[in-house]
Motif scaffolding. Structure first.
Motif, short mmCIF file in Angstrom:
data_model
loop_
_atom_site.label_atom_id
_atom_site.label_comp_id
_atom_site.label_asym_id
_atom_site.label_seq_id
_atom_site.Cartn_x
_atom_site.Cartn_y
_atom_site.Cartn_z
N LEU A 38 0.82 -1.20 0.00
CA LEU A 38 0.00 0.00 0.00
C LEU A 38 0.86 1.26 0.00
N ILE A 39 1.90 1.26 0.80
CA ILE A 39 2.83 2.41 0.85
C ILE A 39 3.49 2.60 -0.51
N SER A 40 3.92 1.50 -1.13
CA SER A 40 4.56 1.57 -2.44
C SER A 40 3.61 2.18 -3.47
N ALA A 41 2.36 1.75 -3.44
CA ALA A 41 1.37 2.28 -4.38
C ALA A 41 1.15 3.77 -4.18
N LEU A 42 1.06 4.19 -2.92
CA LEU A 42 0.85 5.61 -2.61
C LEU A 42 2.02 6.46 -3.08
N ARG A 43 3.23 5.97 -2.87
CA ARG A 43 4.43 6.73 -3.24
C ARG A 43 4.61 6.82 -4.75
N ASN A 44 4.08 5.83 -5.46
CA ASN A 44 4.26 5.81 -6.91
C ASN A 44 3.01 6.21 -7.69
N GLY A 45 2.00 6.71 -6.98
CA GLY A 45 0.81 7.22 -7.64
C GLY A 45 -0.06 6.18 -8.29
N ARG A 46 -0.02 4.93 -7.80
CA ARG A 46 -0.85 3.89 -8.38
C ARG A 46 -2.19 3.82 -7.66
N ASN A 47 -3.24 3.57 -8.41
CA ASN A 47 -4.56 3.39 -7.81
C ASN A 47 -4.61 2.07 -7.06
N VAL A 48 -5.31 2.04 -5.94
CA VAL A 48 -5.41 0.83 -5.11
C VAL A 48 -6.86 0.61 -4.70
N THR A 49 -7.30 -0.64 -4.77
CA THR A 49 -8.62 -1.01 -4.27
C THR A 49 -8.45 -2.08 -3.20
N LEU A 50 -8.98 -1.83 -2.01
CA LEU A 50 -8.93 -2.80 -0.93
C LEU A 50 -10.27 -3.53 -0.88
N MET A 51 -10.21 -4.84 -0.97
CA MET A 51 -11.46 -5.62 -0.97
C MET A 51 -11.39 -6.71 0.10
N SER A 52 -12.41 -6.75 0.94
CA SER A 52 -12.53 -7.79 1.96
C SER A 52 -13.90 -7.66 2.59
N PRO A 53 -14.36 -8.68 3.34
CA PRO A 53 -15.62 -8.53 4.08
C PRO A 53 -15.50 -7.38 5.08
N ARG A 54 -16.64 -6.91 5.59
CA ARG A 54 -16.62 -5.85 6.58
C ARG A 54 -15.89 -6.27 7.84
N ARG A 55 -15.29 -5.27 8.52
CA ARG A 55 -14.65 -5.46 9.82
C ARG A 55 -13.49 -6.43 9.79
N MET A 56 -12.75 -6.42 8.68
CA MET A 56 -11.56 -7.26 8.58
C MET A 56 -10.28 -6.43 8.63
N GLY A 57 -10.40 -5.15 8.96
CA GLY A 57 -9.20 -4.35 9.20
C GLY A 57 -8.74 -3.46 8.06
N LYS A 58 -9.62 -3.18 7.09
CA LYS A 58 -9.21 -2.31 5.97
C LYS A 58 -8.83 -0.91 6.45
N THR A 59 -9.67 -0.35 7.33
CA THR A 59 -9.41 1.00 7.83
C THR A 59 -8.12 1.04 8.64
N GLY A 60 -7.91 0.02 9.46
CA GLY A 60 -6.68 -0.05 10.25
C GLY A 60 -5.45 -0.15 9.36
N LEU A 61 -5.56 -0.90 8.27
CA LEU A 61 -4.44 -1.04 7.34
C LEU A 61 -4.10 0.30 6.71
N ILE A 62 -5.13 1.07 6.34
CA ILE A 62 -4.90 2.40 5.76
C ILE A 62 -4.24 3.31 6.77
#
Length: 209
Positions: A38-62
């Motif tokens: 995720l950090i690599s994508a942000l630094r290099n301007g790549r679009n990212v989509t996070l997909m998982s069921p609810r409450r599996m830690g997507k927000t925490g990962l961000i």
């Protein structure tokens, strides 16, 4: 003191067993590979989509990735996210009244329920919660469910103030937020909590059933 040092000291806690929310990288377990990507994508301007069921830690990962990138990039991303949030907010109906005291709102609903011989259904959440807005729409647009609710309950949307009165509200509702939001709380006519429903069990696909 440097910015990151201030953040680290500010986020230092006594109990390391976090049951919800995000504190700091020191308390974020695993997900090293995902964070790095995720950090690599942000630094290099790549679009990212996070997909998982609810409450599996997507927000925490961000949050975790956000805490580990440099301050300039953090500022840029914050600006973009704010612009996006404002755009979405302008397009989304507000069903939670953020100007009233939630405890007084509950007391008023209980008094009305006692007068009408009903129970209270308090949908706890906020205009910041997409699933809260979806649940409210589902309840009001399904004619059969709406009739059952109208005939038997005083239905209110209780705004969860993520500061100020949040602690008192959770005490009043037996910590209903432990299940996530929206939290559905049924109250008796004396104001006591009869049932707390984890709304995730009512989900089906990208909506409710």
């Amino acid at each position: 003191m440097c910015y990151d040092c201030k953040v680290k000291n500010m986020n230092k806690i006594v109990n390391p067993f976090i049951v919800y929310g995000y504190v700091s990288p020191e308390y974020f377990c695993d997900r090293k590979e995902e964070t790095s990507k995720l950090i690599s994508a942000l630094r290099n301007g790549r679009n990212v989509t996070l997909m998982s069921p609810r409450r599996m830690g997507k927000t925490g990962l961000i949050h975790n990735a956000f805490q580990q990138i440099d301050r300039n990039m953090r500022t840029t991303i914050t600006t973009l996210l704010l612009a996006f949030a404002l755009t979405v907010s302008a397009q989304t109906a507000k069903i939670y009244d953020e100007t009233i005291n939630p405890l007084e709102q509950i007391d008023s609903a209980v008094a009305k329920a006692k007068e009408e011989g009903k129970f209270v259904v308090a949908q706890v959440g906020g205009n910041w919660c997409k699933w809260c807005l979806m649940f409210a729409k589902f309840i009001t647009e399904d004619a059969e469910i709406k009739k059952v609710v109208d005939d038997n309950f005083v239905y209110i949307h209780v705004n969860y103030p993520r500061k100020d009165a949040a602690t008192e509200l959770m005490k009043r509702l037996d910590n209903a937020g432990r299940f996530g939001y929206p939290a559905i709380v049924v109250l008796r006519q004396d104001g006591s909590v009869m049932h707390i429903q984890d709304s995730s069990f009512l989900e089906e696909g990208n909506g409710y059933n």
